[in-house]
Design a protein around this motif. Structure first.
Motif, PDB file in Angstrom:
ATOM      1  N   LYS A  52       0.945  -1.171  -0.138  1.00  0.00           N
ATOM      2  CA  LYS A  52       0.038  -0.161  -0.106  1.00  0.00           C
ATOM      3  C   LYS A  52       0.910   1.134  -0.160  1.00  0.00           C
ATOM      4  CE  LYS A  52      -3.534  -2.215   2.484  1.00  0.00           C
ATOM      5  NZ  LYS A  52      -4.439  -2.379   3.822  1.00  0.00           N
ATOM      6  N   ALA A  53       1.932   1.093   0.630  1.00  0.00           N
ATOM      7  CA  ALA A  53       2.919   2.260   0.847  1.00  0.00           C
ATOM      8  C   ALA A  53       3.557   2.609  -0.530  1.00  0.00           C
ATOM      9  CB  ALA A  53       3.986   2.051   2.024  1.00  0.00           C
ATOM     10  N   LEU A  54       3.854   1.519  -0.997  1.00  0.00           N
ATOM     11  CA  LEU A  54       4.460   1.657  -2.466  1.00  0.00           C
ATOM     12  C   LEU A  54       3.477   2.156  -3.466  1.00  0.00           C
ATOM     13  CD1 LEU A  54       7.189   1.042  -4.059  1.00  0.00           C
ATOM     14  CD2 LEU A  54       6.242  -1.471  -4.321  1.00  0.00           C
ATOM     15  N   ASN A  55       2.354   1.591  -3.418  1.00  0.00           N
ATOM     16  CA  ASN A  55       1.434   2.336  -4.474  1.00  0.00           C
ATOM     17  C   ASN A  55       1.219   3.783  -4.215  1.00  0.00           C
ATOM     18  OD1 ASN A  55       0.982  -0.388  -5.556  1.00  0.00           O
ATOM     19  ND2 ASN A  55      -1.012  -0.529  -4.238  1.00  0.00           N
ATOM     20  N   LEU A  56       1.201   4.036  -2.781  1.00  0.00           N
ATOM     21  CA  LEU A  56       0.891   5.717  -2.743  1.00  0.00           C
ATOM     22  C   LEU A  56       2.177   6.471  -3.059  1.00  0.00           C
ATOM     23  CD1 LEU A  56      -0.621   7.897  -1.175  1.00  0.00           C
ATOM     24  CD2 LEU A  56       0.305   7.377   0.829  1.00  0.00           C
ATOM     25  N   LEU A  57       3.230   5.841  -2.982  1.00  0.00           N
ATOM     26  CA  LEU A  57       4.651   6.640  -3.419  1.00  0.00           C
ATOM     27  C   LEU A  57       4.367   6.638  -4.917  1.00  0.00           C
ATOM     28  CD1 LEU A  57       7.408   7.672  -2.767  1.00  0.00           C
ATOM     29  CD2 LEU A  57       8.188   5.277  -2.876  1.00  0.00           C
ATOM     30  N   ARG A  58       4.032   5.605  -5.852  1.00  0.00           N
ATOM     31  CA  ARG A  58       4.045   5.743  -7.161  1.00  0.00           C
ATOM     32  C   ARG A  58       3.092   6.678  -7.562  1.00  0.00           C
ATOM     33  NH1 ARG A  58       3.768  -0.633  -7.400  1.00  0.00           N
ATOM     34  NH2 ARG A  58       5.962  -1.096  -7.716  1.00  0.00           N
ATOM     35  N   ILE A  59       1.975   6.949  -6.903  1.00  0.00           N
ATOM     36  CA  ILE A  59       0.689   7.900  -7.131  1.00  0.00           C
ATOM     37  C   ILE A  59       1.481   9.127  -6.872  1.00  0.00           C
ATOM     38  CG2 ILE A  59      -1.342   8.677  -6.574  1.00  0.00           C
ATOM     39  CD1 ILE A  59      -2.201   5.869  -5.867  1.00  0.00           C
ATOM     40  N   VAL A  60       2.189   9.502  -5.784  1.00  0.00           N
ATOM     41  CA  VAL A  60       2.705  10.794  -5.318  1.00  0.00           C
ATOM     42  C   VAL A  60       3.675  11.125  -6.567  1.00  0.00           C
ATOM     43  CG1 VAL A  60       4.118  12.163  -3.674  1.00  0.00           C
ATOM     44  CG2 VAL A  60       2.128  10.557  -3.048  1.00  0.00           C
ATOM     45  N   ILE A  61       4.774  10.237  -6.814  1.00  0.00           N
ATOM     46  CA  ILE A  61       5.789  10.411  -7.914  1.00  0.00           C
ATOM     47  C   ILE A  61       5.127  10.980  -9.108  1.00  0.00           C
ATOM     48  CG2 ILE A  61       7.475   9.538  -9.039  1.00  0.00           C
ATOM     49  CD1 ILE A  61       8.484   8.010  -6.600  1.00  0.00           C
TER      50      ILE A  61
END
Length: 135
Positions: free
Chosen positions: A23-32
């Motif tokens: 979930k954290a990785l998905n959020l990071l991808r979205i933010v980037i």
């Protein structure tokens, strides 16, 4: 057209802790992706607001991208030299403080308007680190 059913996945839906890293990785991808889009829009003259600048400065600070923050800061200074928010000066001074750059703190401080007490303490500490307490 497919209807969303009970199996629809929501990013923050917490069913088990095993997937929290994903979930954290998905959020990071979205933010980037969002940051890249915003940078592109900014380069085209869009979304050039003080809030956008502040967000970018914070992101650059968090990602240790001091050179990019400095470039953006120079752009802000030259583009909006009479209408820069105190908050942006504080953000830049905090960034330079975070990266132990007392000369840049003082340089930024000399360009700005009245600052909040916390930011003034950072400027004082920068003078002390440079052995210039008398200033």
């Amino acid at each position: 057209m497919k209807k969303a059913g009970k199996n629809e996945h929501h990013l923050w839906e917490k069913r088990d802790s095993a997937g929290s890293g994903q979930k954290a990785l998905n959020l990071l991808r979205i933010v980037i992706a969002d940051t890249q889009m915003t940078k592109w829009m900014l380069s085209k003259g869009q979304v050039a607001t003080m809030g956008t600048y502040g967000t970018f400065l914070l992101a650059f600070d968090m990602e240790n991208r001091v050179d990019e923050a400095g470039s953006l800061w120079n752009l802000v200074l030259h583009t909006h030299n009479r209408s820069i928010l105190k908050r942006l000066f504080s953000r830049m001074i905090s960034l330079f403080d975070h990266h132990s750059m007392p000369n840049k703190i003082i340089e930024t401080w000399r360009s700005c308007v009245k600052l909040d007490e916390n930011t003034v303490r950072k400027v004082v500490r920068a003078f002390q680190e440079l052995g210039q307490e008398d200033k």
